[in-house]
Design a protein around this motif. Structure first.
Motif, short mmCIF file in Angstrom:
data_model
loop_
_atom_site.label_atom_id
_atom_site.label_comp_id
_atom_site.label_asym_id
_atom_site.label_seq_id
_atom_site.Cartn_x
_atom_site.Cartn_y
_atom_site.Cartn_z
N GLY A 99 0.80 -1.22 0.00
CA GLY A 99 0.00 0.00 0.00
C GLY A 99 0.83 1.27 0.00
N GLU A 100 2.11 1.18 -0.48
CA GLU A 100 2.97 2.36 -0.49
C GLU A 100 2.91 3.03 -1.86
OE1 GLU A 100 6.92 1.21 0.63
OE2 GLU A 100 6.21 -0.01 2.30
N SER A 101 3.27 4.31 -1.89
CA SER A 101 3.30 5.05 -3.15
C SER A 101 4.41 4.51 -4.05
CB SER A 101 3.55 6.53 -2.88
OG SER A 101 3.97 7.16 -4.08
N ILE A 102 4.13 4.44 -5.37
CA ILE A 102 5.17 3.97 -6.28
C ILE A 102 6.00 5.13 -6.81
CG2 ILE A 102 4.02 1.83 -6.96
CD1 ILE A 102 3.07 3.26 -9.48
N VAL A 103 5.68 6.37 -6.37
CA VAL A 103 6.41 7.54 -6.86
C VAL A 103 7.44 8.02 -5.84
CG1 VAL A 103 6.18 9.82 -7.89
CG2 VAL A 103 4.32 8.19 -8.11
N THR A 104 7.02 8.14 -4.58
CA THR A 104 7.91 8.60 -3.51
C THR A 104 7.84 7.61 -2.36
OG1 THR A 104 6.08 9.87 -2.61
CG2 THR A 104 7.66 11.06 -3.99
N PRO A 105 8.78 7.53 -1.44
CA PRO A 105 10.10 8.16 -1.49
C PRO A 105 11.04 7.35 -2.38
CG PRO A 105 9.93 6.80 0.47
CD PRO A 105 8.62 6.67 -0.26
N PRO A 106 12.30 7.85 -2.61
CA PRO A 106 13.25 7.06 -3.41
C PRO A 106 13.58 5.74 -2.72
CG PRO A 106 14.30 9.00 -2.45
CD PRO A 106 12.85 9.13 -2.19
N SER A 107 14.12 4.78 -3.50
CA SER A 107 14.39 3.43 -3.00
C SER A 107 15.31 3.45 -1.78
CB SER A 107 15.03 2.59 -4.10
OG SER A 107 14.18 2.55 -5.21
N ARG A 108 14.94 2.61 -0.79
CA ARG A 108 15.74 2.46 0.42
C ARG A 108 15.97 0.99 0.69
NH1 ARG A 108 16.22 6.90 3.29
NH2 ARG A 108 15.07 8.67 2.47
N GLN A 129 18.82 2.79 4.66
CA GLN A 129 19.78 3.63 3.95
C GLN A 129 19.34 3.85 2.51
OE1 GLN A 129 22.80 4.69 5.52
NE2 GLN A 129 23.16 5.97 3.73
N GLY A 130 19.36 5.09 2.05
CA GLY A 130 18.98 5.38 0.67
C GLY A 130 19.97 4.76 -0.30
N LEU A 131 19.49 4.38 -1.47
CA LEU A 131 20.39 3.80 -2.47
C LEU A 131 21.03 4.91 -3.27
CD1 LEU A 131 18.27 0.82 -3.82
CD2 LEU A 131 19.98 0.82 -2.02
N ARG A 132 22.32 4.72 -3.61
CA ARG A 132 22.96 5.70 -4.48
C ARG A 132 22.59 5.42 -5.93
NH1 ARG A 132 28.85 5.65 -1.88
NH2 ARG A 132 28.07 3.68 -1.07
N TRP A 133 22.74 6.42 -6.78
CA TRP A 133 22.22 6.28 -8.14
C TRP A 133 22.79 5.06 -8.84
CZ3 TRP A 133 25.41 6.18 -12.33
CH2 TRP A 133 26.71 6.67 -12.16
N PHE A 134 24.08 4.72 -8.57
CA PHE A 134 24.65 3.59 -9.30
C PHE A 134 24.18 2.25 -8.74
CE2 PHE A 134 27.76 3.14 -5.98
CZ PHE A 134 28.15 4.43 -5.65
N ASP A 135 23.61 2.25 -7.50
CA ASP A 135 23.00 1.01 -7.00
C ASP A 135 21.73 0.69 -7.77
OD1 ASP A 135 24.94 0.84 -5.06
OD2 ASP A 135 23.75 1.89 -3.56
N ASN A 136 21.16 1.75 -8.37
CA ASN A 136 19.88 1.58 -9.07
C ASN A 136 20.06 1.17 -10.53
OD1 ASN A 136 17.72 1.95 -7.30
ND2 ASN A 136 18.17 4.13 -7.17
N VAL A 137 21.33 1.08 -11.01
CA VAL A 137 21.54 0.64 -12.38
C VAL A 137 21.05 -0.80 -12.51
CG1 VAL A 137 23.27 0.18 -14.16
CG2 VAL A 137 23.51 2.17 -12.67
N PRO A 138 20.13 -1.06 -13.46
CA PRO A 138 19.55 -2.39 -13.57
C PRO A 138 20.60 -3.49 -13.69
CG PRO A 138 18.38 -0.87 -14.99
CD PRO A 138 19.56 -0.13 -14.44
N VAL A 139 20.35 -4.63 -13.06
CA VAL A 139 21.15 -5.86 -13.08
C VAL A 139 22.58 -5.60 -12.58
CG1 VAL A 139 21.95 -7.85 -14.42
CG2 VAL A 139 19.78 -6.74 -15.00
N CYS A 148 23.22 -5.26 0.76
CA CYS A 148 23.27 -3.82 1.04
C CYS A 148 24.69 -3.46 1.48
CB CYS A 148 22.28 -3.47 2.16
SG CYS A 148 22.51 -1.81 2.82
N ARG A 149 25.26 -2.38 0.93
CA ARG A 149 26.66 -2.07 1.25
C ARG A 149 26.81 -1.51 2.66
NH1 ARG A 149 29.05 0.19 -2.90
NH2 ARG A 149 27.41 0.42 -4.43
N HIS A 150 25.70 -1.19 3.34
CA HIS A 150 25.79 -0.66 4.70
C HIS A 150 25.56 -1.74 5.75
CE1 HIS A 150 25.98 3.40 3.14
NE2 HIS A 150 25.04 3.03 2.28
N CYS A 151 24.43 -2.48 5.63
CA CYS A 151 24.09 -3.43 6.70
C CYS A 151 24.26 -4.87 6.25
CB CYS A 151 22.66 -3.17 7.18
SG CYS A 151 21.41 -3.58 5.96
#
Ligand SMILES: [Zn+2]
Length: 255
Positions: free
Chosen positions: A31-40, A46-56, A66-69
């Motif tokens: 039931g969460e919004s698919i627009v906001t917030p950015p991927s965590r 922890q928020g994902l950095r842009w290069f974590d979001n590069v597909p595959v 996850c590079r943090h936990c």
């Protein structure tokens, strides 16, 4: 548009949209919004950095954690992105570079999301199936198989499963299937018309009974499995877009 340019555009689109479908798959059932917030990261927030979001590639680079936990990031993410790209390219091969391709890519995207959500949660969100019926019907005003076939597809697709569900309920006194399946098959009828809707239903029932039968045999009937009918319908529908009409003739040969 040359063939290689079309392949490049559709492959890039497949990776980008596959990435968005992952967001839908994760957030719609919650039931969460698919627009906001950015991927965590679901583990540490922890928020994902842009290069974590590069597909595959992003998933491979962080080694699936996850590079943090160090929480494992499901391999479902790169799998969805790869499968989306593959199915998009198959649609390009099937229908060619023409306006119908956009409709088919939209349809395949919806089938991928419904496949995974039904597999994981045993639900088929109305947020996809209900607008899907409308969009499919409108698209069939302009594209094959035409609005008549689409309208019959919605009525027959929704009607058939509704009757089976009612009959099961009366006979066994329990819900055999959810109405999500009814709305999903109506959506498939809206996009593909009644002929391919029928192929979808037959293919899904056939593969569903084979897999269901195998599971019951392995477990000697100790457990009752609620098979994700929506996942089978999604596979059947994508198969139907490619080999629907030959399959229909083959099925009709049995009768
Ligand atoms: Zn984390």
């Amino acid at each position: 548009m040359t063939a290689s340019m079309a392949i490049g555009v559709v492959a890039a689109l497949g990776l980008a949209i596959g990435s968005f479908l992952n967001v839908c798959i994760y957030r719609l059932p919650r039931g969460e919004s698919i627009v906001t917030p950015p991927s965590r990261c679901p583990g540490c927030g922890q928020g994902l950095r842009w290069f974590d979001n590069v597909p595959v590639l992003g998933w491979l680079l962080i080694g699936g954690r996850c590079r943090h936990c160090r929480t494992a990031v499901s391999p479902m993410y790169p799998i969805v992105e790869s499968v989306t790209t593959l199915l998009f390219l198959l649609q390009l091969w099937q229908v060619g570079w023409q306006p119908l391709l956009a409709i088919r890519l939209l349809f395949v995207s919806a089938m991928i999301v419904l496949f995974v959500i039904d597999l994981q949660h045993r639900i088929l969100p109305n947020a996809i199936t209900l607008p899907g019926i409308v969009v499919g019907l409108v698209a069939c005003l302009f594209f094959e198989p035409g609005w008549r076939s689409a309208l019959i597809g919605v009525a027959a697709g929704g009607g058939v499963l509704w009757v089976v569900g009612e009959a099961y309920f009366r006979l066994r006194g329990e819900e055999g299937m959810g109405f999500g399946d009814v709305k999903m098959l109506a959506m498939i009828g809206a996009f593909l018309g009644w002929q391919l809707m029928l192929v979808t239903l037959l293919t899904a029932s056939l593969t569903g009974s084979i897999i269901g039968g195998a599971m019951i045999a392995v477990d000697r009937g100790n457990m009752k499995y609620a098979l994700p009918l929506g996942s089978f319908l999604a596979v059947g529908a994508v198969v139907a877009t490619h080999v629907g009409y030959p399959l229909l003739e083959w099925y009709l040969g049995f009768y």
